[in-house]
Design an enzyme around this catalytic site. Sequence first.
Site, PDB file in Angstrom:
ATOM      1  N   LYS A  13       0.825  -1.214   0.000  1.00 28.80           N
ATOM      2  CA  LYS A  13       0.000   0.000   0.000  1.00 28.80           C
ATOM      3  C   LYS A  13       0.858   1.263   0.000  1.00 28.80           C
ATOM      4  O   LYS A  13       0.584   2.198  -0.738  1.00 28.80           O
ATOM      5  CB  LYS A  13      -0.933   0.033   1.226  1.00 28.80           C
ATOM      6  CG  LYS A  13      -1.962  -1.083   1.252  1.00 28.80           C
ATOM      7  CD  LYS A  13      -2.991  -0.866   2.359  1.00 28.80           C
ATOM      8  CE  LYS A  13      -2.411  -0.902   3.763  1.00 28.80           C
ATOM      9  NZ  LYS A  13      -1.878  -2.207   4.171  1.00 28.80           N
ATOM     10  N   ARG A  89      -9.823   0.957   9.230  1.00 27.96           N
ATOM     11  CA  ARG A  89      -9.320  -0.389   9.499  1.00 27.96           C
ATOM     12  C   ARG A  89     -10.308  -1.219  10.304  1.00 27.96           C
ATOM     13  O   ARG A  89     -10.013  -2.362  10.627  1.00 27.96           O
ATOM     14  CB  ARG A  89      -8.025  -0.266  10.296  1.00 27.96           C
ATOM     15  CG  ARG A  89      -6.796  -0.815   9.564  1.00 27.96           C
ATOM     16  CD  ARG A  89      -5.660  -0.646  10.510  1.00 27.96           C
ATOM     17  NE  ARG A  89      -4.432  -1.258  10.142  1.00 27.96           N
ATOM     18  CZ  ARG A  89      -3.433  -0.617   9.544  1.00 27.96           C
ATOM     19  NH1 ARG A  89      -3.585   0.615   9.129  1.00 27.96           N
ATOM     20  NH2 ARG A  89      -2.297  -1.240   9.344  1.00 27.96           N
ATOM     21  N   ARG A 128      11.487  -5.648   4.631  1.00 31.60           N
ATOM     22  CA  ARG A 128      11.151  -4.268   4.260  1.00 31.60           C
ATOM     23  C   ARG A 128      12.013  -3.265   5.025  1.00 31.60           C
ATOM     24  O   ARG A 128      12.243  -3.402   6.218  1.00 31.60           O
ATOM     25  CB  ARG A 128       9.673  -4.055   4.585  1.00 31.60           C
ATOM     26  CG  ARG A 128       9.180  -2.672   4.359  1.00 31.60           C
ATOM     27  CD  ARG A 128       7.697  -2.663   4.211  1.00 31.60           C
ATOM     28  NE  ARG A 128       6.957  -2.786   5.460  1.00 31.60           N
ATOM     29  CZ  ARG A 128       5.629  -2.688   5.525  1.00 31.60           C
ATOM     30  NH1 ARG A 128       4.922  -2.517   4.435  1.00 31.60           N
ATOM     31  NH2 ARG A 128       5.028  -2.793   6.681  1.00 31.60           N
ATOM     32  N   ARG A 156      11.071  -0.982  10.586  1.00 33.43           N
ATOM     33  CA  ARG A 156      10.005  -0.654  11.540  1.00 33.43           C
ATOM     34  C   ARG A 156       9.968  -1.652  12.692  1.00 33.43           C
ATOM     35  O   ARG A 156      10.076  -2.853  12.469  1.00 33.43           O
ATOM     36  CB  ARG A 156       8.650  -0.677  10.818  1.00 33.43           C
ATOM     37  CG  ARG A 156       8.346   0.602  10.094  1.00 33.43           C
ATOM     38  CD  ARG A 156       7.130   0.485   9.209  1.00 33.43           C
ATOM     39  NE  ARG A 156       5.967  -0.105   9.864  1.00 33.43           N
ATOM     40  CZ  ARG A 156       4.754  -0.152   9.301  1.00 33.43           C
ATOM     41  NH1 ARG A 156       4.567   0.363   8.099  1.00 33.43           N
ATOM     42  NH2 ARG A 156       3.749  -0.710   9.927  1.00 33.43           N
ATOM     43  N   ARG A 167      -0.464  -8.649  13.295  1.00 40.16           N
ATOM     44  CA  ARG A 167      -1.066  -7.643  12.403  1.00 40.16           C
ATOM     45  C   ARG A 167      -1.940  -8.307  11.345  1.00 40.16           C
ATOM     46  O   ARG A 167      -2.985  -7.790  10.979  1.00 40.16           O
ATOM     47  CB  ARG A 167       0.031  -6.789  11.758  1.00 40.16           C
ATOM     48  CG  ARG A 167       0.681  -5.837  12.769  1.00 40.16           C
ATOM     49  CD  ARG A 167       2.005  -5.305  12.287  1.00 40.16           C
ATOM     50  NE  ARG A 167       1.886  -4.507  11.093  1.00 40.16           N
ATOM     51  CZ  ARG A 167       2.919  -4.244  10.280  1.00 40.16           C
ATOM     52  NH1 ARG A 167       4.117  -4.742  10.535  1.00 40.16           N
ATOM     53  NH2 ARG A 167       2.736  -3.490   9.239  1.00 40.16           N
TER      54      ARG A 167
HETATM   55  P1  AMP Z   1       0.479   0.816   8.933  1.00 35.32           P
HETATM   56  O1  AMP Z   1       1.630   1.724   8.702  1.00 35.32           O
HETATM   57  O2  AMP Z   1      -0.754   1.238   8.173  1.00 35.32           O
HETATM   58  O3  AMP Z   1       0.808  -0.636   8.698  1.00 35.32           O
HETATM   59  O4  AMP Z   1       0.084   0.953  10.487  1.00 35.32           O
HETATM   60  C1  AMP Z   1       0.987   0.579  11.498  1.00 35.32           C
HETATM   61  C2  AMP Z   1       0.258   0.384  12.817  1.00 35.32           C
HETATM   62  O5  AMP Z   1      -0.371   1.610  13.216  1.00 35.32           O
HETATM   63  C3  AMP Z   1      -0.867  -0.639  12.802  1.00 35.32           C
HETATM   64  O6  AMP Z   1      -0.412  -1.957  12.992  1.00 35.32           O
HETATM   65  C4  AMP Z   1      -1.725  -0.157  13.968  1.00 35.32           C
HETATM   66  O7  AMP Z   1      -1.135  -0.500  15.211  1.00 35.32           O
HETATM   67  C5  AMP Z   1      -1.624   1.354  13.833  1.00 35.32           C
HETATM   68  N1  AMP Z   1      -2.690   1.905  12.952  1.00 35.32           N
HETATM   69  C6  AMP Z   1      -2.507   2.529  11.746  1.00 35.32           C
HETATM   70  N2  AMP Z   1      -3.685   2.894  11.222  1.00 35.32           N
HETATM   71  C7  AMP Z   1      -4.637   2.485  12.093  1.00 35.32           C
HETATM   72  C8  AMP Z   1      -6.061   2.543  12.114  1.00 35.32           C
HETATM   73  N3  AMP Z   1      -6.749   3.094  11.099  1.00 35.32           N
HETATM   74  N4  AMP Z   1      -6.709   2.024  13.184  1.00 35.32           N
HETATM   75  C9  AMP Z   1      -6.033   1.473  14.212  1.00 35.32           C
HETATM   76  N5  AMP Z   1      -4.704   1.362  14.260  1.00 35.32           N
HETATM   77  C10 AMP Z   1      -3.999   1.865  13.211  1.00 35.32           C
END
Ligand code: AMP
Length: 210
Positions: A13, A89, A128, A156, A167
Amino acid sequence: MRMIFIGPPGAGKGTQAARLVERYGIPHVSTGDMLRAAVKAGTPMGQMAGALMADGKLVPDDVIVGIVRERLAEPDCQAKGVLLDGFPRTVAQAEALDQMLDSEGIALDAVVLLEVPDGLIEERIVGRRSDPETGRIYHLTYDPPPADVVGRLVHRPDDTEEAVRKRLAAYHAQTAPIVPFYEAKGLVRRVDGVGSPDAVTARIADALPG
Ligand code: AMP
């Protein structure tokens, strides 16, 4: 153009979003990036979110909805639209977004669902790395970084095998149910996320309006 990007962690993404926002000239709103910035800044919200993120769990809906609401009210999103990456999400977040948009009399144009089988996710995520200076995302094997940036790349903290499994479980339990929510509105464009970044970009372009 207002669109949402949905897909499991590691589907690509972030990489594809960077290309799409360039194509459409719209702001890229990534809740994950916003949370990582809050963690780095050490704000109280960042401290709370950081612990949940490192454990592969979702941050509470009310916190996320609040930061997205504020971001969408900013002039660039108001004028140009948005690409939402990593939000919504959960079904509760999708419903909250619907209310936000309805209250302004605006609608979503598309929901892109990037599909990658679970079996490929772990390998993609564990390799990554991202460049903190440019935001560019690399993969040590599939999209190797040039020698001059390797030294500054970051991994990360939630890109470990254990966190990835959590996740992925959160994606299936909490995020996948928003697909039927948007399917009922006729917005979902399914795109095969397996292949080179360029091949996936071409498929996304085919799936989207003009
Ligand atoms: P991402 O970079 O989108 O993979 O997000 C990394 C982490 O941030 C996720 O595993 C969640 O812990 C948190 N996170 C990001 N976006 C959301 C969301 N819309 N709702 C809840 N947690 C989020």
